[in-house]
Motif scaffolding. Structure first.
Motif, PDB file in Angstrom:
ATOM      1  N   TRP A  11       7.107  -0.179   7.713  1.00 31.85           N
ATOM      2  CA  TRP A  11       6.192   0.389   6.708  1.00 31.85           C
ATOM      3  C   TRP A  11       5.889  -0.721   5.693  1.00 31.85           C
ATOM      4  O   TRP A  11       6.745  -1.092   4.895  1.00 31.85           O
ATOM      5  CB  TRP A  11       6.843   1.584   6.026  1.00 31.85           C
ATOM      6  CG  TRP A  11       5.925   2.529   5.322  1.00 31.85           C
ATOM      7  CD1 TRP A  11       5.438   3.712   5.790  1.00 31.85           C
ATOM      8  CD2 TRP A  11       5.395   2.391   3.986  1.00 31.85           C
ATOM      9  NE1 TRP A  11       4.634   4.312   4.849  1.00 31.85           N
ATOM     10  CE2 TRP A  11       4.586   3.529   3.736  1.00 31.85           C
ATOM     11  CE3 TRP A  11       5.516   1.413   2.994  1.00 31.85           C
ATOM     12  CZ2 TRP A  11       3.919   3.706   2.526  1.00 31.85           C
ATOM     13  CZ3 TRP A  11       4.845   1.596   1.792  1.00 31.85           C
ATOM     14  CH2 TRP A  11       4.058   2.727   1.558  1.00 31.85           C
ATOM     15  N   ILE A  12       4.672  -1.253   5.772  1.00 33.28           N
ATOM     16  CA  ILE A  12       4.281  -2.379   4.919  1.00 33.28           C
ATOM     17  C   ILE A  12       3.603  -1.850   3.661  1.00 33.28           C
ATOM     18  O   ILE A  12       2.605  -1.106   3.742  1.00 33.28           O
ATOM     19  CB  ILE A  12       3.313  -3.325   5.655  1.00 33.28           C
ATOM     20  CG1 ILE A  12       3.905  -3.787   6.993  1.00 33.28           C
ATOM     21  CG2 ILE A  12       2.973  -4.523   4.775  1.00 33.28           C
ATOM     22  CD1 ILE A  12       2.903  -4.520   7.873  1.00 33.28           C
ATOM     23  N   ALA A  13       4.124  -2.216   2.497  1.00 33.77           N
ATOM     24  CA  ALA A  13       3.531  -1.779   1.228  1.00 33.77           C
ATOM     25  C   ALA A  13       2.323  -2.659   0.900  1.00 33.77           C
ATOM     26  O   ALA A  13       2.463  -3.865   0.695  1.00 33.77           O
ATOM     27  CB  ALA A  13       4.561  -1.860   0.112  1.00 33.77           C
ATOM     28  N   LEU A  14       1.148  -2.051   0.835  1.00 31.26           N
ATOM     29  CA  LEU A  14      -0.061  -2.761   0.430  1.00 31.26           C
ATOM     30  C   LEU A  14      -0.430  -2.435  -1.007  1.00 31.26           C
ATOM     31  O   LEU A  14      -1.506  -2.799  -1.487  1.00 31.26           O
ATOM     32  CB  LEU A  14      -1.215  -2.431   1.383  1.00 31.26           C
ATOM     33  CG  LEU A  14      -0.983  -2.827   2.846  1.00 31.26           C
ATOM     34  CD1 LEU A  14      -2.201  -2.511   3.684  1.00 31.26           C
ATOM     35  CD2 LEU A  14      -0.629  -4.305   2.970  1.00 31.26           C
ATOM     36  N   SER A  15       0.466  -1.741  -1.678  1.00 32.34           N
ATOM     37  CA  SER A  15       0.400  -1.498  -3.124  1.00 32.34           C
ATOM     38  C   SER A  15       1.839  -1.470  -3.613  1.00 32.34           C
ATOM     39  O   SER A  15       2.764  -1.287  -2.808  1.00 32.34           O
ATOM     40  CB  SER A  15      -0.295  -0.167  -3.422  1.00 32.34           C
ATOM     41  OG  SER A  15       0.451   0.923  -2.870  1.00 32.34           O
ATOM     42  N   ASN A  16       2.057  -1.650  -4.892  1.00 33.49           N
ATOM     43  CA  ASN A  16       3.402  -1.482  -5.420  1.00 33.49           C
ATOM     44  C   ASN A  16       3.796  -0.015  -5.301  1.00 33.49           C
ATOM     45  O   ASN A  16       2.995   0.869  -5.611  1.00 33.49           O
ATOM     46  CB  ASN A  16       3.477  -1.930  -6.881  1.00 33.49           C
ATOM     47  CG  ASN A  16       3.316  -3.437  -7.028  1.00 33.49           C
ATOM     48  OD1 ASN A  16       3.658  -4.199  -6.122  1.00 33.49           O
ATOM     49  ND2 ASN A  16       2.784  -3.873  -8.149  1.00 33.49           N
ATOM     50  N   VAL A  17       5.010   0.244  -4.843  1.00 31.32           N
ATOM     51  CA  VAL A  17       5.465   1.614  -4.620  1.00 31.32           C
ATOM     52  C   VAL A  17       6.589   1.926  -5.606  1.00 31.32           C
ATOM     53  O   VAL A  17       7.703   1.408  -5.481  1.00 31.32           O
ATOM     54  CB  VAL A  17       5.947   1.813  -3.172  1.00 31.32           C
ATOM     55  CG1 VAL A  17       6.378   3.265  -2.960  1.00 31.32           C
ATOM     56  CG2 VAL A  17       4.844   1.433  -2.187  1.00 31.32           C
ATOM     57  N   SER A  18       6.276   2.771  -6.576  1.00 30.82           N
ATOM     58  CA  SER A  18       7.243   3.168  -7.607  1.00 30.82           C
ATOM     59  C   SER A  18       7.783   4.556  -7.292  1.00 30.82           C
ATOM     60  O   SER A  18       7.323   5.234  -6.369  1.00 30.82           O
ATOM     61  CB  SER A  18       6.568   3.183  -8.975  1.00 30.82           C
ATOM     62  OG  SER A  18       5.659   4.285  -9.062  1.00 30.82           O
TER      63      SER A  18
END
Length: 259
Positions: free
Chosen positions: A138-145
């Motif tokens: 699962w590649i984060a293409l946004s910051n995940v908070s």
């Protein structure tokens, strides 16, 4: 971030977290490419396998599209990154990595339960595979908070037996968790808090879910389903009998590492 305080084991815990390997340019171009695919623009000339959202539909719902890597070169470039293949191979102790499926999961600001993705394990949707050698990155293409609806893993659930009633599309997570606690009331849920460009890997048998996105910006994940040399095809009947014939076509299922 929080997920870095403990080093999780893919084998024992069912998931692990990996550092950023993608360039800012790769991430930007992939996001732009995915947005084009979401809006029905397929620059490669090939359509995605399935769409679960169409332009004009509820803007607060989860946008999920299968195999966007077929539709745009920027997405293809992201998932076939040489370093990505090497890291996946090292994490899974594999000699061979093949991407056989992908998804974009673009989660806008959520209202009510519309941003929920129910508890499930990936293997329940893959009757054509045996269970060994199958993983998801699962590649984060946004910051995940914590507020953006991160992926949540149940630590060690890759060793559990199947639990009935679990489903990605069931957004009533409260009811699901009642059933989960009946089965195992000693659960540790880990939030996958990731910086843009970082990624997680989980086993096909690891139970996971996510809640709604309370941030203003979308939470964007590129989901890469991959197999190692340990994965074996299972003979089945019905409409999916020949589904895995695609793994013989490198323009659909690219091999990204082969030792």
């Amino acid at each position: 971030m929080g997920t870095r305080k403990v080093k999780y084991s893919l084998k024992n815990d069912g998931f692990c977290f990996l550092p950023k390997i993608f360039s800012k340019e790769d991430i930007y171009k992939a996001r732009e490419g995915l947005w084009r695919v979401i809006n029905g623009e397929y620059r490669s000339g090939r359509k995605p396998e399935n769409r679960f959202w169409e332009p004009g539909e509820d803007p607060n719902s989860i946008i999920k599209i299968d195999k966007p890597h077929l539709c745009d070169q920027s997405v293809w470039h992201l998932i076939t990154n040489k370093k990505f293949g090497q890291v996946l191979a090292k994490a899974t102790n594999a000699k061979y990595i093949q991407v056989w499926h992908s998804q974009v999961v673009w989660k806008p600001h959520s209202k009510n339960q519309k941003g929920n993705a129910g508890w499930h394990r990936d293997s329940q949707y893959w009757p054509f595979w045996t269970e060994k050698g199958l993983y998801t990155a699962w590649i984060a293409l946004s910051n995940v908070s914590i507020r953006s609806g991160p992926l949540r893993f149940i630590r060690g659930s890759n060793h559990w037996d199947k639990i009935n009633g679990m489903d990605f599309f069931n957004q009533d997570i409260v009811s699901q968790e009642i059933e989960l606690y009946k089965t195992n009331n000693d659960q540790e849920i880990i939030d996958a808090l990731l910086q843009k460009g970082e990624f997680s890997i989980h086993s096909s048998k690891t139970y996971h879910s996510s809640l709604g996105n309370k941030e203003k910006e979308p939470r964007i994940g590129m989901v890469v389903h991959f197999c190692t040399e340990q994965a074996k095809r299972r003979e089945i009947n019905g409409k999916e009998k020949k589904y895995l014939d695609q793994v013989d076509d490198p323009t659909i299922a690219p091999i990204i590492y082969n030792k």
